[in-house]
Design a protein around this motif. Sequence first.
Motif, short mmCIF file in Angstrom:
data_model
loop_
_atom_site.label_atom_id
_atom_site.label_comp_id
_atom_site.label_asym_id
_atom_site.label_seq_id
_atom_site.Cartn_x
_atom_site.Cartn_y
_atom_site.Cartn_z
N PHE A 52 0.83 -1.20 0.00
CA PHE A 52 0.00 0.00 0.00
C PHE A 52 0.87 1.26 0.00
O PHE A 52 0.60 2.23 -0.72
N LYS A 84 2.48 1.65 -3.30
CA LYS A 84 1.50 1.58 -4.39
C LYS A 84 1.84 0.45 -5.36
O LYS A 84 1.84 0.61 -6.58
N GLU A 85 2.13 -0.71 -4.78
CA GLU A 85 2.45 -1.90 -5.56
C GLU A 85 1.40 -2.98 -5.30
O GLU A 85 0.62 -2.91 -4.35
#
Length: 660
Positions: free
Chosen positions: A572, A575-576
């Motif tokens: 999170f 942003k993966e």
Amino acid sequence: MTITSHIIQWNCSGFKAIFSELQQLAALFNPLAFCLQETHLSQSHTMTLKNYSKFNAYGPNVQRPSGGAAILVRNDIIHSHLVVTTHLQVVAVPLTLHKVVTLCSIYIPPDVTVTLQDLDNLMAQLPPPYMFLGVFNAHNHAWGGNYSNAKGKTMGDFIAKTDLCLWNDGSFTYLHPGHGTYSAIDLSICDPDLFLDFSWRPLDDLCGSDHFPLIMSSTDTDAQLRPPRWQLQKANWSLFHYRCDILLGHVPQDIDNPVNHFTKTLISIRGPILPLISIAEEAVPKTSGKPHCRSNPWFNDYCKKAIAARKRAERVFNKHPTTANLTRLNILRAQARRTINDAKSQSWREYVSSLTRDASSKKSLKTEGGTARVQHLKCHTGLLTSKQDIADKLAETFEKNSSVENCNPEFQAMCRKEEAKALNFSSDNTKPYNQPFSMDELLCAIRNCHDTAVGPDMIHYQFLKHLPSTVLFHLLATFNVIWESGTVPESWKKAFVIPIPKPGKDHTDPTNYRPIALTSCLCKTMERMVNKRLVWLLESERHLSAFQCGFRQGKSTMDHLIRLEAYIRDGFVRKEHVIAVFFDLEKAYDTTWKYGILRDLHYMGFRGRLPIFISNFLSNRFFQVQLGITFSTPYLQEQGVPQGEASSQSPYSVLKSNVL
């Protein structure tokens, strides 16, 4: 040995309303089955008696449950559910008793017409011999009715046409709650093959309903016997200690099989003429093997007095059927129900208030019901119903599960290629893991064992915990003889397998049972000693992956959950995407590659007594499926490690099962 078995037929006038009375009937009679009518249950209602499985036929009114029929079968009785096609409220269950009997519970409301064709169609779907037990609302002088109606004539014609037998002897089965008249509308009809096997009588208590429970009793010869168990809470351990010191404290040096001598002396001494009692049988009583009734903890003296007052009022009304006596009977029935409900509530409050933070006082809060047991099995030839056939089928299935033939051809070819290479563990190395066991190791193994079921030799862990020091020294010497010779006693390679149904699966399929092996506690004690050395070596020499958490001290599945949570949080933040793959390996214990375990031990450099013991322990293992006092024929366990063994909890064994 003979035991009296009961089947109870009862129009209960609401399952939930008389549930407490049903519990008390179960405590008094421990019946094989209940055949209930007018259960007033909806399809969302799942409550049943503890240790009973429930099968329902619901009434036609979905919005307001009414009518209905049910059969409750004791879980230790092998049975199956028979689906019948009819517009009547009927449920049918075949049971394996002294013979296979099909129970049929049926409820025909007063406003429903039944024809001979309906009854013929129902009977054609039931495997004989069968029992029709239910409320037919059929009045006929032939079975004690005050008059005859159309249903009574239909039922009389049906019984005469089919040559069935009627157990009713003219006794009244129903008391009208409004005007207090007696009638006989509950019928117990059976196949001629069953008529002489059971006796029939109505109970002298309405038990809160307006119908009398009807009791069918049969005297069976060991039909429902269970294996006798040690009553450890009644043991005379002082006598046990004294007798062990005398008979096992001085073992002759020339005994060829010390394990066999220890077992026979402790458990099964028998003389040539008169039977001699063994040490365990002299000091520790056994259960009779008969199924026993479990008392209800809430049933107190107030309940007894309330029920006695209700029964007295019933007798008074029976002799003097006046309006005043009927009113008094109804009042005392309501008071008895209130007293029982209050007693249950008070018992529950006292139980909950007795719970503390102390772990020893914590008890599991179990819902009503119980664990499902073995059912009739489906096979290509039809339905298996006899205990022997079911035991053999389950054993055959377990044997196939452990066969290498279940593996894909590539793995089988690899197995044949690898197993052609002989593994030589012979060595005279004197590493610590090959040294003789010490008394500290034996005492630690005995101290850390939990009281589990006994194996084929009937030796319980409590027996080992109460051995005098002189016998412990001889037991340690026996273990070291086995350790040094590498020869595992044949009795240690035998297991009794208890089939446990997998939850949520079809229990008529023999593949949906989990085998739990019961082996010698003596053997498991030595396994625990070997396993402790093996685990210490695997940990200290870092043979295990750092990511393996199961079956390791100081680690658990919680470690993986925390690790996964950390990956997700990092995903999170960065942003993966996070991808996780979970595997559920079917029959991991049953298909563990034995040679693979030994090969990896060989590659790791293990030599001498430890790998030789493991190799001999895993080879030529046999098992028998046990259902009560019925045993299957012996089968060979080709692959796998037995579930329930101390060594099966070794992290290395679990690692090999995961490879498959």
